[in-house]
Design a protein around this motif. Structure first.
Motif, PDB file in Angstrom:
ATOM      1  N   PHE A  23      12.684  50.693  -9.322  1.00 57.10           N
ATOM      2  CA  PHE A  23      11.711  50.925  -8.251  1.00 57.10           C
ATOM      3  C   PHE A  23      11.643  52.379  -7.824  1.00 57.10           C
ATOM      4  O   PHE A  23      11.138  52.692  -6.745  1.00 57.10           O
ATOM      5  N   ASP A  24      12.154  53.275  -8.683  1.00 56.85           N
ATOM      6  CA  ASP A  24      11.970  54.713  -8.487  1.00 56.85           C
ATOM      7  C   ASP A  24      11.825  55.347  -9.860  1.00 56.85           C
ATOM      8  O   ASP A  24      11.561  54.642 -10.851  1.00 56.85           O
ATOM      9  N   LEU A  25      12.015  56.650  -9.966  1.00 59.96           N
ATOM     10  CA  LEU A  25      11.782  57.340 -11.234  1.00 59.96           C
ATOM     11  C   LEU A  25      12.995  57.353 -12.159  1.00 59.96           C
ATOM     12  O   LEU A  25      12.966  58.001 -13.199  1.00 59.96           O
ATOM     13  N   GLU A  26      14.052  56.611 -11.797  1.00 55.25           N
ATOM     14  CA  GLU A  26      15.248  56.580 -12.645  1.00 55.25           C
ATOM     15  C   GLU A  26      14.982  55.838 -13.960  1.00 55.25           C
ATOM     16  O   GLU A  26      15.569  56.166 -14.990  1.00 55.25           O
ATOM     17  N   LYS A  27      14.083  54.845 -13.910  1.00 53.52           N
ATOM     18  CA  LYS A  27      13.798  54.029 -15.093  1.00 53.52           C
ATOM     19  C   LYS A  27      12.356  54.233 -15.557  1.00 53.52           C
ATOM     20  O   LYS A  27      11.520  54.816 -14.858  1.00 53.52           O
ATOM     21  N   GLU A  28      12.077  53.702 -16.741  1.00 53.96           N
ATOM     22  CA  GLU A  28      10.762  53.872 -17.373  1.00 53.96           C
ATOM     23  C   GLU A  28       9.642  53.256 -16.534  1.00 53.96           C
ATOM     24  O   GLU A  28       9.779  52.154 -15.998  1.00 53.96           O
ATOM     25  N   ILE A  29       8.522  53.972 -16.436  1.00 57.76           N
ATOM     26  CA  ILE A  29       7.369  53.499 -15.677  1.00 57.76           C
ATOM     27  C   ILE A  29       6.567  52.504 -16.519  1.00 57.76           C
ATOM     28  O   ILE A  29       6.293  52.741 -17.698  1.00 57.76           O
ATOM     29  N   LYS A  30       6.196  51.383 -15.888  1.00 64.86           N
ATOM     30  CA  LYS A  30       5.423  50.344 -16.570  1.00 64.86           C
ATOM     31  C   LYS A  30       4.135  50.067 -15.803  1.00 64.86           C
ATOM     32  O   LYS A  30       4.150  49.957 -14.574  1.00 64.86           O
ATOM     33  N   GLU A  31       3.040  49.937 -16.544  1.00 65.58           N
ATOM     34  CA  GLU A  31       1.755  49.625 -15.925  1.00 65.58           C
ATOM     35  C   GLU A  31       1.767  48.180 -15.421  1.00 65.58           C
ATOM     36  O   GLU A  31       2.307  47.287 -16.073  1.00 65.58           O
ATOM     37  N   VAL A  32       1.158  47.964 -14.243  1.00 68.81           N
ATOM     38  CA  VAL A  32       1.068  46.603 -13.696  1.00 68.81           C
ATOM     39  C   VAL A  32      -0.387  46.205 -13.496  1.00 68.81           C
ATOM     40  O   VAL A  32      -0.876  45.268 -14.120  1.00 68.81           O
ATOM     41  N   GLU A  37       4.092  44.189  -4.348  1.00 67.95           N
ATOM     42  CA  GLU A  37       3.937  42.743  -4.509  1.00 67.95           C
ATOM     43  C   GLU A  37       2.914  42.183  -3.528  1.00 67.95           C
ATOM     44  O   GLU A  37       2.094  41.331  -3.882  1.00 67.95           O
ATOM     45  N   ILE A  38       2.944  42.657  -2.284  1.00 66.61           N
ATOM     46  CA  ILE A  38       1.970  42.205  -1.287  1.00 66.61           C
ATOM     47  C   ILE A  38       0.553  42.545  -1.721  1.00 66.61           C
ATOM     48  O   ILE A  38      -0.374  41.733  -1.591  1.00 66.61           O
ATOM     49  N   LEU A  39       0.382  43.745  -2.272  1.00 69.12           N
ATOM     50  CA  LEU A  39      -0.946  44.201  -2.694  1.00 69.12           C
ATOM     51  C   LEU A  39      -1.331  43.688  -4.081  1.00 69.12           C
ATOM     52  O   LEU A  39      -2.481  43.830  -4.506  1.00 69.12           O
ATOM     53  N   GLY A  40      -0.367  43.105  -4.800  1.00 68.50           N
ATOM     54  CA  GLY A  40      -0.642  42.498  -6.103  1.00 68.50           C
ATOM     55  C   GLY A  40      -0.840  43.475  -7.236  1.00 68.50           C
ATOM     56  O   GLY A  40      -1.410  43.124  -8.271  1.00 68.50           O
ATOM     57  N   VAL A  41      -0.331  44.715  -7.077  1.00 69.65           N
ATOM     58  CA  VAL A  41      -0.565  45.717  -8.121  1.00 69.65           C
ATOM     59  C   VAL A  41       0.722  46.382  -8.601  1.00 69.65           C
ATOM     60  O   VAL A  41       0.689  47.221  -9.500  1.00 69.65           O
ATOM     61  N   GLY A  42       1.860  46.028  -8.006  1.00 75.35           N
ATOM     62  CA  GLY A  42       3.103  46.709  -8.346  1.00 75.35           C
ATOM     63  C   GLY A  42       3.185  48.072  -7.686  1.00 75.35           C
ATOM     64  O   GLY A  42       2.165  48.639  -7.282  1.00 75.35           O
ATOM     65  N   ALA A  43       4.405  48.592  -7.550  1.00 72.37           N
ATOM     66  CA  ALA A  43       4.585  49.913  -6.941  1.00 72.37           C
ATOM     67  C   ALA A  43       5.999  50.417  -7.208  1.00 72.37           C
ATOM     68  O   ALA A  43       6.912  49.635  -7.476  1.00 72.37           O
ATOM     69  N   TYR A  44       6.152  51.727  -7.105  1.00 73.74           N
ATOM     70  CA  TYR A  44       7.492  52.319  -7.162  1.00 73.74           C
ATOM     71  C   TYR A  44       7.521  53.544  -6.253  1.00 73.74           C
ATOM     72  O   TYR A  44       6.481  54.087  -5.871  1.00 73.74           O
ATOM     73  N   LEU A  45       8.723  53.959  -5.909  1.00 72.18           N
ATOM     74  CA  LEU A  45       8.938  55.110  -5.038  1.00 72.18           C
ATOM     75  C   LEU A  45       9.051  56.367  -5.891  1.00 72.18           C
ATOM     76  O   LEU A  45       9.928  56.459  -6.742  1.00 72.18           O
ATOM     77  N   SER A  46       8.178  57.340  -5.662  1.00 71.85           N
ATOM     78  CA  SER A  46       8.209  58.557  -6.476  1.00 71.85           C
ATOM     79  C   SER A  46       8.854  59.735  -5.761  1.00 71.85           C
ATOM     80  O   SER A  46       9.392  60.639  -6.400  1.00 71.85           O
ATOM     81  N   VAL A  47       8.813  59.748  -4.424  1.00 70.45           N
ATOM     82  CA  VAL A  47       9.393  60.836  -3.636  1.00 70.45           C
ATOM     83  C   VAL A  47      10.039  60.236  -2.393  1.00 70.45           C
ATOM     84  O   VAL A  47       9.447  59.357  -1.754  1.00 70.45           O
ATOM     85  N   THR A  79      18.653  49.642   5.095  1.00 69.41           N
ATOM     86  CA  THR A  79      17.292  49.438   4.594  1.00 69.41           C
ATOM     87  C   THR A  79      17.084  50.242   3.319  1.00 69.41           C
ATOM     88  O   THR A  79      17.383  51.440   3.280  1.00 69.41           O
ATOM     89  N   TYR A  80      16.591  49.591   2.277  1.00 66.77           N
ATOM     90  CA  TYR A  80      16.292  50.279   1.017  1.00 66.77           C
ATOM     91  C   TYR A  80      14.804  50.606   0.954  1.00 66.77           C
ATOM     92  O   TYR A  80      13.963  49.695   0.940  1.00 66.77           O
ATOM     93  N   ILE A  81      14.479  51.891   0.913  1.00 67.93           N
ATOM     94  CA  ILE A  81      13.074  52.297   0.856  1.00 67.93           C
ATOM     95  C   ILE A  81      12.481  51.921  -0.503  1.00 67.93           C
ATOM     96  O   ILE A  81      11.300  51.608  -0.613  1.00 67.93           O
ATOM     97  N   ARG A  82      13.309  51.914  -1.541  1.00 65.30           N
ATOM     98  CA  ARG A  82      12.827  51.459  -2.852  1.00 65.30           C
ATOM     99  C   ARG A  82      12.369  50.008  -2.800  1.00 65.30           C
ATOM    100  O   ARG A  82      11.404  49.617  -3.454  1.00 65.30           O
ATOM    101  N   SER A  83      13.087  49.197  -2.034  1.00 66.35           N
ATOM    102  CA  SER A  83      12.690  47.788  -1.885  1.00 66.35           C
ATOM    103  C   SER A  83      11.394  47.662  -1.099  1.00 66.35           C
ATOM    104  O   SER A  83      10.573  46.780  -1.376  1.00 66.35           O
ATOM    105  N   ILE A  84      11.192  48.548  -0.116  1.00 68.11           N
ATOM    106  CA  ILE A  84       9.922  48.545   0.614  1.00 68.11           C
ATOM    107  C   ILE A  84       8.775  48.870  -0.336  1.00 68.11           C
ATOM    108  O   ILE A  84       7.715  48.243  -0.284  1.00 68.11           O
ATOM    109  N   ALA A  85       8.993  49.846  -1.227  1.00 68.40           N
ATOM    110  CA  ALA A  85       7.963  50.180  -2.220  1.00 68.40           C
ATOM    111  C   ALA A  85       7.668  48.973  -3.109  1.00 68.40           C
ATOM    112  O   ALA A  85       6.497  48.622  -3.344  1.00 68.40           O
ATOM    113  N   ARG A  86       8.717  48.330  -3.610  1.00 69.55           N
ATOM    114  CA  ARG A  86       8.540  47.139  -4.450  1.00 69.55           C
ATOM    115  C   ARG A  86       7.768  46.055  -3.708  1.00 69.55           C
ATOM    116  O   ARG A  86       6.807  45.478  -4.243  1.00 69.55           O
ATOM    117  N   ASP A  87       8.177  45.781  -2.462  1.00 73.44           N
ATOM    118  CA  ASP A  87       7.551  44.705  -1.691  1.00 73.44           C
ATOM    119  C   ASP A  87       6.101  45.025  -1.364  1.00 73.44           C
ATOM    120  O   ASP A  87       5.246  44.130  -1.343  1.00 73.44           O
TER     121      ASP A  87
END
Length: 229
Positions: free
Chosen positions: A86-95, A187-197, A176-184
């Motif tokens: 959920f951040d830039l540590e791992k490979e980015i995947k299109e959703v 999911e709420i918006l139905g498009v996927g997300a990750y934390l970049s900064v 609180t994990y901000i990466r989890s907020i990005a993920r959630d």
């Protein structure tokens, strides 16, 4: 040390550099001070920057008190894509393509993630499961099921929308994990997300603007030690 001298204790506000672990910062300050009792009050991920409180000597007994204080962050979430961490540590995947999303929908999603919420920590985190750090299992490809935990998001302000990027400011409780907020949010918006900064701007009344650049702090510590020889 004479009987009249007080035990050494100090609190340092540090602007953690990008790609440094919180422990890297502690180690650098510990080596400069030449004492063993040095610790930090609240981990920042390597890809995050900002305020890190480092305690030394007798001040290490106050670490839990600093950790318990409200945290503030600024950062950027990217919609339409995600990563395993959920951040830039791992490979980015299109959703999914996020261009259809309205400002109203984005603000509504932020509202749903404000207040007292249950949050599942990222697998790539230092939280312990069965006595072991979750990220160690995740890096081995082992799926670890982490239980949701109660956290409090006091404020979740959307400060700018430039799709696919969303800029935000958050005030939240310990744990609180901000990466989890990005993920959630994805999911709420139905498009996927990750934390970049991500940048931590405050811990309680301590502000990033009052923090030291790490190299400048280490140079100051060494200079003071030389003067005291």
């Amino acid at each position: 040390m004479s009987s009249q001298e007080k035990p050494y204790g100090a609190v340092f506000l540090v602007n953690k550099p990008y790609q440094w672990t919180s422990f890297d910062v502690v180690k650098k300050i510990r080596n400069a001070l030449k004492i063993k009792k040095v610790g930090h009050a609240g981990t920042l991920d390597p890809l995050a920057t900002g305020l890190l409180i480092v305690c030394a000597g007798k001040e290490t007994k106050n670490i839990e008190g600093y950790q318990a204080q409200e945290k503030e962050y600024e950062g950027t979430i990217v919609l339409g894509k995600t990563t395993e961490s959920f951040d830039l540590e791992k490979e980015i995947k299109e959703v999914a393509e996020p261009s259809h999303l309205t400002e109203e929908e984005i603000h509504h999603a932020a509202g749903r993630l404000t207040g007292d919420i249950l949050q599942v920590p990222p697998m790539h985190s230092a939280i312990k499961k069965d006595g072991k750090r979750a990220y160690k299992a995740a890096r081995k490809g082992i799926d670890v099921k982490l239980d949701p935990r109660p956290v409090r998001v006091l404020r979740f302000e959307i400060t700018g929308i430039d799709l696919p990027e969303i800029h935000f400011r958050i005030a939240c409780s310990k744990g609180t994990y901000i990466r989890s907020i990005a993920r959630d949010m994805g999911e709420i918006l139905g498009v996927g997300a990750y934390l970049s900064v991500l940048k931590r701007t405050a811990i309680g009344t301590f502000k990033l603007e009052d923090a030291w650049n790490l190299d400048s702090l280490v140079a100051k510590i060494k200079s003071e030690q030389h003067e005291n020889l």
